[in-house]
Design a protein around this motif. Structure first.
Motif, PDB file in Angstrom:
ATOM      1  N   UNK A 129       0.818  -1.215   0.000  1.00 20.53           N
ATOM      2  CA  UNK A 129       0.000   0.000   0.000  1.00 20.53           C
ATOM      3  C   UNK A 129       0.852   1.265   0.000  1.00 20.53           C
ATOM      4  N   UNK A 130       2.159   1.121  -0.239  1.00 23.04           N
ATOM      5  CA  UNK A 130       3.058   2.271  -0.094  1.00 23.04           C
ATOM      6  C   UNK A 130       2.754   3.397  -1.080  1.00 23.04           C
ATOM      7  N   UNK A 131       2.168   3.082  -2.227  1.00 23.19           N
ATOM      8  CA  UNK A 131       1.882   4.111  -3.230  1.00 23.19           C
ATOM      9  C   UNK A 131       0.468   4.659  -3.101  1.00 23.19           C
ATOM     10  N   UNK A 189      -2.537  -7.037   6.830  1.00 22.23           N
ATOM     11  CA  UNK A 189      -2.449  -8.270   6.063  1.00 22.23           C
ATOM     12  C   UNK A 189      -3.789  -8.806   5.616  1.00 22.23           C
ATOM     13  N   UNK A 190      -4.869  -8.084   5.956  1.00 20.33           N
ATOM     14  CA  UNK A 190      -6.194  -8.557   5.564  1.00 20.33           C
ATOM     15  C   UNK A 190      -6.353  -8.619   4.056  1.00 20.33           C
ATOM     16  N   UNK A 191      -5.528  -7.843   3.332  1.00 21.31           N
ATOM     17  CA  UNK A 191      -5.631  -7.833   1.869  1.00 21.31           C
ATOM     18  C   UNK A 191      -5.093  -9.113   1.246  1.00 21.31           C
ATOM     19  N   UNK A 192      -4.381  -9.915   2.030  1.00 21.20           N
ATOM     20  CA  UNK A 192      -3.872 -11.192   1.523  1.00 21.20           C
ATOM     21  C   UNK A 192      -2.523 -11.111   0.843  1.00 21.20           C
ATOM     22  N   UNK A 193      -1.960  -9.893   0.723  1.00 22.51           N
ATOM     23  CA  UNK A 193      -0.655  -9.741   0.076  1.00 22.51           C
ATOM     24  C   UNK A 193       0.443  -9.590   1.126  1.00 22.51           C
TER      25      UNK A 193
END
Length: 294
Positions: free
Chosen positions: A44-46, A55-59
């Motif tokens: 999500x840095x960008x 970590x809920x996004x799975x990545x």
């Protein structure tokens, strides 16, 4: 087949091999770079407007929240970060609920002497445990805490040169190679399991109480009211820790049985369930020697 297996082991990167060995002991780990930081950058840095993600996004790329003891997931993390030269061990997670005491080497601060002074003043001893030597000459002491208590991270709060790695933190694992050198287990400690954190030291690691504007009448006079205020002042993420600290103090001072119900009521008021609150108080009772061992 033996030749193939031997070749596979030889092909395993050293950092991954050490990380897999730690995972076999039940330790959840993540890959680290030579700077001792998580090797994988946030996905999500960008997107600065992205909602907070653990970590809920799975990545991968969520730091200590990526930590795992599963070999397959661990191999996938290191495959995504082939530049990793070390690994971090997440603190506060089962089964060990690790607490790291980082005795740093800083000019004008003798952290070993400071810990010895604390031990003499508060009447505790550090039992034999895993000790990791750092490239700078410092030491990491591995201890375990109760499963229902979140020890916070801190830097120099306990004493100059003593940092604490607790829930949400991590320790650089032995065998890790950094820009300053290699972390290694101290001779004679590699076979040990992390030792239980002494009760007196554990209480020092928990946040101090803060006053609360109002409390209901409680047993134990002003001291009992202060402990209940401390629990009532808890925010999310502090509730179990504050309740445990207050209950330990109550049982140490002989007012634990009388103060149990006010403490449980206060904890429920902050958002804990009654079952969670009573379990935490029972844990404090056992830890202070006022009840049966778990």
């Amino acid at each position: 087949m033996a030749t193939t297996d031997r070749h596979s082991r030889q092909a395993t990167p050293p950092a991954l091999a050490h990380a897999l060995a730690a995972a076999e002991r039940g330790l959840a780990v993540i890959p680290l770079s030579r700077t001792k930081l998580p090797a994988l950058r946030s996905p999500h840095r960008d997107d600065p407007a992205a909602p907070r993600c653990h970590g809920e996004c799975g990545r991968p790329g969520h730091g200590v929240y990526d930590a795992t003891a599963d070999p397959a997931r661990l191999r996938a993390l290191f495959a995504a970060a082939p530049w990793a030269t070390g690994y971090g061990i997440a603190c506060g997670l089962p089964p060990h609920h690790l607490i790291g005491v980082d005795l740093d080497t800083k000019p004008g601060a003798d952290s070993t002497a400071a810990l010895r002074e604390l031990a003499l003043r508060h009447l505790f001893t550090i039992p034999p445990t895993v000790v990791v030597l750092t490239p700078s000459g410092g030491r990491h002491l591995w201890l375990t805490g109760p499963p229902d208590v979140a020890v916070p991270n801190s830097a120099g709060r306990l004493a100059p040169g003593i940092d604490i790695r607790g829930a949400g933190g991590y320790l650089v694992g032995p065998g890790s190679r950094t820009a300053h050198g290699v972390y290694a287990t101290a001779p004679g400690t590699a076979h040990l399991a992390p030792a239980r954190c002494p009760r007196a030291l554990l209480l020092l690691l928990l946040p101090p109480p803060r006053p609360h504007p109002s409390t209901p009448p409680t047993p134990g006079g002003a001291h009992g009211r202060g402990l209940v205020r401390f629990v009532l002042a808890a925010h999310e993420g502090q509730r179990n820790t504050r309740l445990f600290w207050a209950a330990c103090r109550a049982y140490e001072d002989g007012i634990g049985p009388a103060l149990t119900e006010p403490l449980v009521t206060a904890a429920v008021h902050t958002g804990l369930t009654e079952r969670e609150a009573r379990a935490t108080v029972a844990s404090a009772r056992r830890l202070t020697g006022r009840g049966p061992e778990a």
